[in-house]
Design an enzyme around this catalytic site. Structure first.
Site: not given
Lengths: 403, 403
Positions: A153, A179, A190, A276, A398, A403
């Site tokens: 993802t 993942k 996830t 992330e 997040n 944008s």
């Protein structure tokens, strides 16, 4: 537990498995978003699922099919989590297994399904059903690598590996792909992990081995503390290696579990490293705990602390935040016996500050893998947990995804 | 519980209290960093403390002194938390009460002490003892406002208020000040709250009222989930209003508790609003829960979710993250009965997405106070929790404090 080395490989490394990954158009055109894993012969199956009370439809269908017996295939899509879709979500998840079964000429109950992506949006079933057709023709004994990319993802890199273990004189292989907990438009983390092995093992022992390996790997990582509605780890064991079947606990079972655990920890660390916005992997080792539960609680509290994660991002030798985190972790320990190390630099002894070299500590925090060691001097148990630093990019990803 | 309005005021609003705030040089020269609150007459005292296993020295000393009987003064310093300082920390904390007692001509056991700031660094006792001398001469019946600024760390604004309640025909006043969970170089969040009241109330009832008010206020806010070693809420009741003493539970006790609760919620919300880097206050209301515990767990999970906090910062109508958070909160509920509202915009019904107006939802998220309502349709209990959005500045403040 002695852990064997994890090397390059994937879910088609073990004998008797094929894989495929294709772009079905669920995500942007041309982006891989569907994967299929097939075992040539019926495979013993086991899985663990998210503890979130809100569980996505595919989990419910997969639970039913694993309870019904061996599996032959796992179909996965990215781009839509098929969660919070009510009855329709269940119907769509079932239809994915039925369609996959048709394409492969097998029973739908032999197909597991997993999804990751947006929640609360109906599945684009036309694209998905067409995608399953394409997956059938794309199957290949070398398809594990493309499959690992098709379940990504916001992951920046695919996460795969394999490990070998000798059972009764025969080498069996466990391959895996995962993942990560990157959050995806517009929703939540996830974690998906899929394993294949050509070992022969009784389903109940396979389940036990998987559960044990998950407890010290995926359950010991944190990117932001959120737990998804879609998390799933699943393993297929088809026996194609020709090794004797593992039907009871003992040396073979322990060796298999150790191998599966080694692979799980490797994939879990890869997920944390790829959190992330992360720039570093944080490994927290808690030693000298009175119980394993205390060690785990303390280690998880530190990797979950936004304060400490921010400090690591800023190369700030902020050991006080480690003390604070273990203090509220719920773990039992004596604050006046705690030693804290950042890398190899001891920053606190018996709960009090040492006059350590800021330069050395900062250097330890500048590494790609930051190791924090907490010695509780309270017993013989230890645990490790993995996380990542908290960065501007985490907030950006997040907050500003539009944008 | 009917909550009376909170108006402008501070710890010297009630009769018989004086306050002072001075710059002792613990922080940068000229920055207010010490405060003193004095009751003209011995005051019943009660306090609640951090649940962190690592507790700062001042907390231990204050516990002993409150156990010993009424208090007449509270001395507070910012800039150094006097935590993780071992035996020396205890000696220094005791010396602060002894010095304050000397200056005021009272018994050291009648003095409470609190600290916030750096941990693991010895207290600069010379500056602190000189500071206590200055505080004695700076005492004033109007000193509450300066005192509230002298306990600030990374707080951007002082947090004060007062509330009045009629007891036996006489108006009694409760004044309060708090400092927030802004993190301070180089360490962790500390929440300090101090209350004064001219009500007369038995110490055990005062303790019970304070504990109840803290459970629905400070215990229901989260800035980043970290719990400090120094958190403390303390109240002094000196009876100077001349109202009848509250010596048993009943209407007067309930009225007093409601007033204290109203003030506590106001100060707690001020702390959340002023969370580091925060641009918005997030209020999460969970209604229709089967138990109060379920309502609280669900509400806290949402205000603690880094994913949702980031989404609010980005004005992203990400209701799925709310579903996810209540799902892993540990609260009992039926996912298929959950309604979610962002402001007045219903985004989910019976656990499924509604086709809501993104524009309206985004507008609701752009407010300075974002209200999220979760209706579980599972019972009659409700709870509210408060937090703030997760922003670049939070990371910056906690990562780059050196630069």
């Amino acid at each position: 537990m002695q852990l064997p080395p994890v090397v390059q490989g994937n879910v088609t490394s073990p004998a008797g498995f094929q894989g495929a990954g294709i772009a079905a158009g669920i995500k942007k055109p041309g982006i891989l978003d569907m994967a299929l894993i097939v075992s040539e012969v019926p495979a013993a199956a086991a899985a663990v699922y998210t503890t979130n009370k809100v569980q996505a439809a595919p989990l419910q269908v997969t639970k039913e099919h694993i309870a019904a017996g061996p599996l032959k295939a796992v179909v996965v899509n990215a781009g839509n989590a098929n969660a919070c879709n009510g009855e329709r979500g269940l119907v769509d998840a079932r239809q994915m297994t039925v369609k996959t079964a048709e394409v492969l000429g097998i029973d739908a109950q032999a197909v597991a399904v997993a999804s990751t992506g947006v929640i609360g949006q109906p599945m684009p079933m036309e694209k998905i059903l067409a995608g399953i057709d394409s997956l059938g023709c794309a199957l290949s004994p070398d398809g594990g690598e493309v499959a690992s990319r098709a379940i990504m993802t916001t992951d920046l890199v695919p996460k795969t590996g394999k490990v070998e273990v000798v059972i009764g004189g025969k080498t069996v292989t466990i391959g895996g792909m995962a993942k990560g907990s990157g959050m995806i438009h517009p929703n939540m983390a996830t974690m998906l992990a899929f394993y294949t092995t050509d070992a022969a093992i009784a389903p109940e022992l396979l389940q036990k081995a998987l559960t044990r390996s998950v407890q010290v790997s995926y359950n010991m990582i944190s990117v932001d503390g959120d737990t998804s509605t879609n998390d799933m780890a699943l393993i297929l064991a088809n026996g194609c290696a020709g090794a004797p079947s593992i039907d009871s606990e003992g040396a073979d079972y322990e060796a298999f579990t150790a191998a599966l655990t080694a692979l799980s920890i490797e994939l879990a660390k890869a997920i944390a490293r790829d959190g992330e916005g992360a720039t570093k992997l944080i490994e927290v080792r808690v030693e000298g705990a009175a119980t394993e539960a205390d060690a785990k609680k303390a280690a998880m509290a530190v990797v979950k602390s936004s304060l400490f994660k921010s400090a690591v991002f800023g190369n700030d030798a902020n050991w006080g935040r480690v003390m604070c985190a273990i203090g509220y972790s719920g773990a039992n320990f004596d604050p006046n016996k705690v030693d804290v190390y950042l890398g190899s630099v001891q920053t606190a002894k018996q709960g009090m500050a040492l006059n350590f070299s800021e330069a050395e500590a900062t250097e330890a925090l500048k590494q790609k893998e930051v190791v924090v060691t907490v010695q509780l001097h309270d017993g013989d148990f230890s645990a490790a947990a993995w996380g990542c630093d908290l960065t501007y990019d985490y907030v950006k990803i997040n907050a500003d995804y539009r944008s």
